[in-house]
Scaffold this motif. Sequence first.
Motif, short mmCIF file in Angstrom:
data_model
loop_
_atom_site.label_atom_id
_atom_site.label_comp_id
_atom_site.label_asym_id
_atom_site.label_seq_id
_atom_site.Cartn_x
_atom_site.Cartn_y
_atom_site.Cartn_z
N VAL A 84 0.86 -1.18 0.00
CA VAL A 84 0.00 0.00 0.00
C VAL A 84 0.90 1.23 0.00
CG1 VAL A 84 -1.74 1.29 1.29
CG2 VAL A 84 -1.83 -1.22 1.23
N ARG A 85 0.74 2.06 -1.02
CA ARG A 85 1.52 3.29 -1.14
C ARG A 85 0.77 4.47 -0.52
NH1 ARG A 85 1.65 7.24 -5.26
NH2 ARG A 85 0.39 5.94 -6.60
N LYS A 86 -0.54 4.50 -0.72
CA LYS A 86 -1.36 5.59 -0.22
C LYS A 86 -2.77 5.06 -0.03
CE LYS A 86 -2.87 10.23 -1.50
NZ LYS A 86 -2.85 11.26 -2.55
N ILE A 87 -3.48 5.58 0.95
CA ILE A 87 -4.86 5.18 1.16
C ILE A 87 -5.69 6.41 1.51
CG2 ILE A 87 -4.43 4.53 3.56
CD1 ILE A 87 -6.58 2.32 3.18
N GLN A 91 -10.07 4.79 -1.62
CA GLN A 91 -9.18 4.11 -2.56
C GLN A 91 -7.83 3.78 -1.94
OE1 GLN A 91 -7.50 6.32 -6.09
NE2 GLN A 91 -9.11 5.13 -7.13
N ILE A 92 -7.27 2.65 -2.40
CA ILE A 92 -5.91 2.27 -2.03
C ILE A 92 -5.06 2.39 -3.29
CG2 ILE A 92 -4.39 0.44 -1.22
CD1 ILE A 92 -6.80 -0.87 0.12
N LYS A 93 -3.95 3.12 -3.20
CA LYS A 93 -2.99 3.18 -4.29
C LYS A 93 -1.83 2.27 -3.91
CE LYS A 93 -4.42 7.48 -6.18
NZ LYS A 93 -4.11 8.80 -6.64
N LEU A 94 -1.34 1.54 -4.89
CA LEU A 94 -0.36 0.48 -4.63
C LEU A 94 1.00 0.80 -5.22
CD1 LEU A 94 -2.74 -2.43 -5.63
CD2 LEU A 94 -2.33 -1.56 -3.33
N PHE A 95 2.02 0.22 -4.61
CA PHE A 95 3.36 0.13 -5.18
C PHE A 95 3.49 -1.34 -5.51
CE2 PHE A 95 8.00 -0.36 -4.78
CZ PHE A 95 8.37 0.58 -5.73
N ASP A 96 3.28 -1.70 -6.77
CA ASP A 96 3.03 -3.09 -7.10
C ASP A 96 3.92 -3.61 -8.22
OD1 ASP A 96 0.95 -5.35 -6.62
OD2 ASP A 96 1.13 -5.15 -8.80
N SER A 97 4.43 -4.82 -8.05
CA SER A 97 5.31 -5.44 -9.04
C SER A 97 4.58 -5.75 -10.34
CB SER A 97 5.91 -6.72 -8.49
OG SER A 97 4.89 -7.65 -8.16
N SER A 98 3.27 -5.95 -10.28
CA SER A 98 2.48 -6.24 -11.48
C SER A 98 1.78 -5.00 -12.02
CB SER A 98 1.42 -7.30 -11.16
OG SER A 98 2.03 -8.50 -10.79
N ARG A 99 2.12 -3.87 -11.44
CA ARG A 99 1.55 -2.58 -11.85
C ARG A 99 0.04 -2.54 -11.73
NH1 ARG A 99 5.55 -0.08 -16.28
NH2 ARG A 99 7.41 -0.93 -15.36
N LEU A 100 -0.47 -3.14 -10.67
CA LEU A 100 -1.91 -3.07 -10.42
C LEU A 100 -2.29 -1.61 -10.17
CD1 LEU A 100 -2.56 -6.05 -7.99
CD2 LEU A 100 -2.85 -5.99 -10.46
N GLY A 101 -3.41 -1.25 -10.70
CA GLY A 101 -3.91 0.11 -10.49
C GLY A 101 -4.53 0.23 -9.10
N PRO A 102 -5.10 1.38 -8.82
CA PRO A 102 -5.70 1.58 -7.50
C PRO A 102 -6.88 0.65 -7.28
CG PRO A 102 -6.05 3.50 -8.93
CD PRO A 102 -5.20 2.54 -9.68
N LEU A 103 -7.12 0.33 -6.01
CA LEU A 103 -8.28 -0.47 -5.62
C LEU A 103 -9.32 0.47 -5.02
CD1 LEU A 103 -6.48 -3.38 -3.71
CD2 LEU A 103 -7.15 -3.31 -6.12
N ASN A 104 -10.49 0.49 -5.61
CA ASN A 104 -11.58 1.30 -5.07
C ASN A 104 -12.24 0.55 -3.92
OD1 ASN A 104 -11.31 3.43 -6.96
ND2 ASN A 104 -12.33 2.16 -8.49
#
Length: 132
Positions: A84-87, A91-104
Motif C-alpha cells: 500500500v503506497r497511499k490510502i 481508494q488504495i494506491k499500490l506500489f506493485d510489481s504487477s503494476r496493479l492500479g488503484p483499488l476502489n
Amino acid sequence: MKHLDKVGLLAQFFTAGIRLKDIKAILTDVIGDRIPTIEIPFRGVKNPSLEDFWLKMLSSLYDTKRRRAIILGMSGVYDHWTVVRKITENQIKLFDSSRLGPLNRSECTTAYMAGKRCHVLWPAQTYFLGRE
C-alpha cells in the motif's frame, strides 16, 4: 533471493508465489532491525469488517510518529501480495510489481467476492511495518 535460495524456496517463489510465513522469515532474517515494528494486528481476528480494516490501514499509514508501510495480502481478481503506497477514504494506491492500479473501496471486501466486490483483502495476512 539469496535467502529464498538458502532455505530452498527460490523455485517455489518463482512458480507458486510466496506464503505468509515466508514473508515473515524474510522480514525477520533479511531485513532484521532495519524495520523494528512488524505486526499482523488482525491475525486471529475472525471476520474483521472492511470498515475496521480500512480504518486501521488509514491510521497506521499516516501515523506521524513512525514511518509506516503495509504489505497487503489479497485474492479475488488477483491472488497477490502488494504494498500500500497511499490510502484515502475511498481508494488504495499500490506500489506493485504487477503494476496493479488503484483499488476502489467499493470493489473491496474482507469476506467473499460478490457482485462488484471482486478484491478480497486479507486482514489476517497483512503486515503493518514501521520504524521511528
